[in-house]
Motif scaffolding. Structure first.
Motif, PDB file in Angstrom:
ATOM      1  N   SER A  64       0.840  -1.193   0.000  1.00 45.99           N
ATOM      2  CA  SER A  64       0.000   0.000   0.000  1.00 45.99           C
ATOM      3  C   SER A  64       0.882   1.254   0.000  1.00 45.99           C
ATOM      4  O   SER A  64       2.065   1.212   0.346  1.00 45.99           O
ATOM      5  N   GLU A  81      -3.039   4.579  -1.998  1.00 50.59           N
ATOM      6  CA  GLU A  81      -3.582   3.397  -2.657  1.00 50.59           C
ATOM      7  C   GLU A  81      -3.578   2.236  -1.673  1.00 50.59           C
ATOM      8  O   GLU A  81      -2.538   1.881  -1.114  1.00 50.59           O
ATOM      9  N   ARG A  83      -3.719  -1.550  -1.046  1.00 48.65           N
ATOM     10  CA  ARG A  83      -3.478  -2.812  -1.746  1.00 48.65           C
ATOM     11  C   ARG A  83      -3.420  -3.957  -0.732  1.00 48.65           C
ATOM     12  O   ARG A  83      -2.903  -3.786   0.372  1.00 48.65           O
ATOM     13  N   SER A 212      -9.727  -3.236  -1.731  1.00 48.38           N
ATOM     14  CA  SER A 212      -8.597  -2.414  -2.134  1.00 48.38           C
ATOM     15  C   SER A 212      -9.091  -1.263  -3.003  1.00 48.38           C
ATOM     16  O   SER A 212     -10.254  -1.239  -3.417  1.00 48.38           O
ATOM     17  N   SER A 214      -8.179   3.196  -4.297  1.00 47.15           N
ATOM     18  CA  SER A 214      -7.640   4.488  -3.884  1.00 47.15           C
ATOM     19  C   SER A 214      -8.466   5.055  -2.733  1.00 47.15           C
ATOM     20  O   SER A 214      -9.683   4.875  -2.672  1.00 47.15           O
TER      21      SER A 214
END
Length: 236
Positions: A64, A81, A83, A212, A214
């Motif tokens: 991330s 972001e 992740r 996940s 943005s």
């Protein structure tokens, strides 16, 4: 000093002591606890932003990304972001999907500075939610008190109402926070030591929900308030 003057001095001193003692006993001149809103942080300058630290799963092997900085109209912004994957050599050992920020400890010559919110009922946050809408239910607010276990955090989910990216005020009763330790619920819950709030922060736990994408959060202020200052129904 003449005897008569000495006697007068003793009488005057005794009267002053008696009057002072009476005022202390009656609490004359003492102000009651203030119910006025207490601003913990107003994130509207670079100097205030620098009082906060950020972190994410990339610090321990995740992927991330996180950023912090100024938003528009003198507010702060936390974005990046989210992740879920981790580095190949750490797969199965750690879980990705975490990002957050918190205020830094404030040491002084006389010990660490803390906030006393014991005269207030609610934590009030003025926030603006952006980013992937799938992450809207993955935000949590965290409070750390000045207790013996530094990994303890008082936590509550952030419930957003707006879907248009506008600013909103979120009110959370202090009594509704749940004690956690290293991300897990503490079995024996205790009363929060609200007179010694050490740090405050917000975390995004996408890994918990397997989401996940943005994320983008605007932060204007963090305050402690009472019922008369609540402008919308508080969170449960």
């Amino acid at each position: 000093m003449a005897l008569s003057n000495w006697a007068a001095y003793l009488n005057r001193s005794t009267k002053l002591l008696r009057d002072s003692s009476t005022k202390i006993l009656r609490m004359e001149g003492a102000d009651g606890p203030s119910r006025a809103p207490l601003t913990l942080f107003r994130l509207n300058s670079k100097q205030v932003i620098e009082q906060f630290a950020t972190g994410c799963d990339a610090d321990i092997g995740g992927t991330s990304a996180r950023n912090k900085g100024s938003g528009s109209t003198a507010t702060s912004r936390f974005w990046g972001e989210m992740r879920l994957d981790v580095r190949q050599e750490l797969q199965g050992r750690i879980r990705g999907g975490y990002a957050g920020f918190r205020s830094k400890p404030r040491p002084t010559l006389f010990g660490e500075m803390v906030d006393d919110v014991s005269n207030h009922q609610f934590l009030a946050l003025r926030l603006r939610l952006g980013g992937d809408p799938r992450l809207r239910n993955s935000y949590f607010v965290n409070l750390q008190t000045d207790g013996p276990i530094t990994t303890d955090l008082w936590q509550h989910r952030l419930y957003f109402q707006r879907n248009d990216g506008g600013w909103e005020d979120i009110f959370i009763p202090f009594e509704n926070f749940i004690l956690t330790n290293t991300g897990e619920l503490v079995q024996h819950q205790i009363v929060m030591m609200r007179e010694r709030i050490r740090t405050v922060g917000i975390s995004l736990l996408g890994g918990n929900s397997g989401v996940s994408g943005s994320y983008d959060l605007g932060i204007d202020s963090i305050r402690a308030v009472n019922e008369e200052d609540v402008t919308r129904p508080p969170c449960k």
